[in-house]
Write an enzyme that holds these catalytic residues in place. Sequence first.
Site, PDB file in Angstrom:
ATOM      1  N   GLN A  12      -7.268  -2.513   4.421  1.00 11.62           N
ATOM      2  CA  GLN A  12      -6.181  -1.363   3.583  1.00 11.62           C
ATOM      3  C   GLN A  12      -6.780  -0.900   2.283  1.00 11.62           C
ATOM      4  OE1 GLN A  12      -2.011  -3.189   3.469  1.00 11.62           O
ATOM      5  NE2 GLN A  12      -2.502  -3.002   1.307  1.00 11.62           N
ATOM      6  N   SER A  49     -11.196  23.228 -30.272  1.00  7.04           N
ATOM      7  CA  SER A  49     -11.065  21.792 -30.855  1.00  7.04           C
ATOM      8  C   SER A  49      -9.923  21.997 -31.798  1.00  7.04           C
ATOM      9  CB  SER A  49     -12.294  21.580 -31.658  1.00  7.04           C
ATOM     10  OG  SER A  49     -12.126  20.800 -32.603  1.00  7.04           O
ATOM     11  N   THR A  73     -38.666  22.853 -15.347  1.00  3.62           N
ATOM     12  CA  THR A  73     -39.222  21.528 -14.627  1.00  3.62           C
ATOM     13  C   THR A  73     -38.991  20.849 -15.831  1.00  3.62           C
ATOM     14  OG1 THR A  73     -41.351  21.786 -14.750  1.00  3.62           O
ATOM     15  CG2 THR A  73     -40.242  22.495 -12.778  1.00  3.62           C
ATOM     16  N   HIS A  74     -38.515  19.285 -15.742  1.00  2.00           N
ATOM     17  CA  HIS A  74     -38.363  18.494 -17.219  1.00  2.00           C
ATOM     18  C   HIS A  74     -37.572  19.198 -18.150  1.00  2.00           C
ATOM     19  CE1 HIS A  74     -41.824  16.568 -15.069  1.00  2.00           C
ATOM     20  NE2 HIS A  74     -42.403  17.882 -14.895  1.00  2.00           N
ATOM     21  N   GLU A  97     -17.249  19.969 -17.615  1.00  2.00           N
ATOM     22  CA  GLU A  97     -17.332  18.692 -17.909  1.00  2.00           C
ATOM     23  C   GLU A  97     -16.475  17.712 -17.295  1.00  2.00           C
ATOM     24  OE1 GLU A  97     -17.052  17.899 -22.519  1.00  2.00           O
ATOM     25  OE2 GLU A  97     -17.064  19.958 -22.685  1.00  2.00           O
ATOM     26  N   ASN A 148      -2.121  -1.821  13.485  1.00  2.00           N
ATOM     27  CA  ASN A 148      -3.631  -1.696  13.470  1.00  2.00           C
ATOM     28  C   ASN A 148      -4.037  -0.296  14.249  1.00  2.00           C
ATOM     29  OD1 ASN A 148      -3.322  -4.020  12.476  1.00  2.00           O
ATOM     30  ND2 ASN A 148      -4.404  -5.140  14.148  1.00  2.00           N
ATOM     31  N   ASN A 179     -15.250  25.165 -25.671  1.00  2.00           N
ATOM     32  CA  ASN A 179     -15.855  23.988 -24.892  1.00  2.00           C
ATOM     33  C   ASN A 179     -15.502  24.371 -23.643  1.00  2.00           C
ATOM     34  OD1 ASN A 179     -16.454  22.758 -27.309  1.00  2.00           O
ATOM     35  ND2 ASN A 179     -14.466  21.662 -27.434  1.00  2.00           N
ATOM     36  N   TYR A 193      -9.407  -6.075  13.094  1.00  2.00           N
ATOM     37  CA  TYR A 193      -8.724  -5.666  11.877  1.00  2.00           C
ATOM     38  C   TYR A 193      -8.706  -6.873  10.872  1.00  2.00           C
ATOM     39  CZ  TYR A 193      -5.311  -4.070   8.529  1.00  2.00           C
ATOM     40  OH  TYR A 193      -4.687  -3.609   7.467  1.00  2.00           O
ATOM     41  N   LYS A 195     -15.167  26.125 -32.043  1.00  2.00           N
ATOM     42  CA  LYS A 195     -15.731  25.564 -30.974  1.00  2.00           C
ATOM     43  C   LYS A 195     -14.833  26.241 -29.687  1.00  2.00           C
ATOM     44  CE  LYS A 195     -17.051  21.595 -30.463  1.00  2.00           C
ATOM     45  NZ  LYS A 195     -18.413  21.157 -29.918  1.00  2.00           N
ATOM     46  N   SER A 217       0.849  -1.067  -0.025  1.00  2.00           N
ATOM     47  CA  SER A 217      -0.119   0.072  -0.062  1.00  2.00           C
ATOM     48  C   SER A 217       0.834   1.072  -0.174  1.00  2.00           C
ATOM     49  CB  SER A 217      -0.939   0.095   1.012  1.00  2.00           C
ATOM     50  OG  SER A 217      -0.504   0.072   2.431  1.00  2.00           O
TER      51      SER A 217
HETATM   52  N1  ARG Z   1      -0.591  -2.024   5.670  1.00  2.00           N
HETATM   53  C1  ARG Z   1      -1.796  -2.131   6.645  1.00  2.00           C
HETATM   54  C2  ARG Z   1      -3.067  -1.345   6.465  1.00  2.00           C
HETATM   55  O1  ARG Z   1      -2.879  -0.250   5.753  1.00  2.00           O
HETATM   56  C3  ARG Z   1      -1.541  -1.737   8.114  1.00  2.00           C
HETATM   57  C4  ARG Z   1      -1.797  -2.607   9.148  1.00  2.00           C
HETATM   58  C5  ARG Z   1      -1.588  -3.837   9.044  1.00  2.00           C
HETATM   59  N2  ARG Z   1      -1.888  -4.748   9.987  1.00  2.00           N
HETATM   60  C6  ARG Z   1      -1.835  -5.980  10.017  1.00  2.00           C
HETATM   61  N3  ARG Z   1      -2.176  -6.581  10.936  1.00  2.00           N
HETATM   62  N4  ARG Z   1      -1.335  -6.567   8.879  1.00  2.00           N
HETATM   63  O2  ARG Z   1      -4.143  -1.554   6.842  1.00  2.00           O
END
Ligand code: ARG
Length: 477
Positions: free
Chosen positions: A325, A280, A158-159, A293, A113, A288, A320, A286, A26
């Site tokens: 994650q 464009s 409306t509509h 958008e 955690n 735009n 947990y 154009k 992550s």
């Molecule tokens: N990378 C984990 C997360 O973002 C951190 C917590 C990990 N805890 C574990 N028990 N593996 O959630």
Amino acid sequence: MSTKETLWKGRSEGKLHPLLIKIGESISLDIKLYREDLKGSYAHAKMLKNIGLLSDEEAHQILDGLKKIQKEIENQEFPLFPELEDIHTHVENRLKELIGPIAGKLHTARSRNDQIAVDTHLFVKKVSFEILNSLYRLCEVIVSRSEELMDVIMPSYTHLQVAQPVRMSHYLMSYFWMFLRDIERMMFAYQQADRLPLGVGAVAGVNYENDREFLRKELGFSDFYENSMDAVSSRDHIFNLLYAVAMISLHLSRLCEELILYSSVEFNFLEFPDELTTGSSLMPQKKNLDLAELIRAKSGRLISNLNTLMIVMKALPLTYNRDLQEDRKPLLESEEVIDLIEATILLISHFKVKEKNLENSLHQGFATATDLADALVVEGNLPFREAHHIVGMLVRICVEKSYHLGNIPKEIRSQIHPLLGNDEFYFRAIDLKLSTEKKKSRGGTSLSRVKEQIQLAKKRLTEIKSQLPEKPNLDLD
Ligand code: ARG
């Protein structure tokens, strides 16, 4: 295979399959949480010193190391390794390189955690604070343009068919109230995140007499999680943010859709400066409104993020699980809404109004047909059903013979009903501005009601200003 060590090499060999590393990392996302993570570690190290688990010297080395790491990250001198999984492991690993085995003491009485929980709480506070500031300025801009455009009359729909005349300020102010509710929702998100999860360990609490009150003060939280299992497994704080962001996005997308329509040739009510539009590569004519958008399109992802995380967490057993994650992408993407709000501030600040075209649409859409029916009721003493029928016939003839209510000849009018042939009665009844003046009910579009509305809006903005949260302090001090 990885050259880095896992944090659990005692229990197993610690070598991971490359696919687990790839799917499980992550860090590519949560490097964005580095300030929150370092702040949490900094407070934790101080607390460990206070309760005697770190000597002064050890604490000094750890705090110093954490500050160095912050500088390295900020100077782009901090390489990321997918095998080190997340921000917590990166920091711990680097700390060990910098100060040696003492670094291993930092994780006493702490789990990743409660660490990720505190990081995300701090992040929600920071982002909601920033979003609140942008929303507040958007509301101010809407108020100021509403005051400026008080006398401009436009069709309401409306509509997507012309309904009745309204002041442009009334139309703009309708969005003010939506964004004001978004401010209220975002304040709630901030308040719910203002609660300390750190210090509860992995799930059950920790085997040390830690000082969560100290952590609370150091990290600037107002309150605590009172249950360790709730603290490590709840993501309610993220849901609140995602919901508030989804609603802002929904409101922005509706507004932007209208700005796109209103600046098209078909409506031709508004014009935007070149700087906010694109051309464009092929069609020379154009102009735009890409900016609107893009806001309209990006809002989709921000809205679906709420659903994404709800589906991740539905039926997830306590406490947990690694599934949590997956909160990261929706959480971090929420920040994008700030740019969308800022871009909307630009759009609202800079459009020019083409009043003549507004008036044409009002005529072509027979915007005062209802007013005429009401006048027949009040001044001609007709039942509303009959008045509705008479005006309906008048409109039908206008459509057939290409007239609008303002130029259909008197003879035709009188044939439908004698009162319609009375010019004084008739033109008063179909006048666009007078039509708005008749809408005197609270929340209506008459001048006095719109002025009253704007006064109330300003009062709410002043009240809210004093309730806005302070900028969370993530400095290492
Ligand atoms: N990378 C984990 C997360 O973002 C951190 C917590 C990990 N805890 C574990 N028990 N593996 O959630």
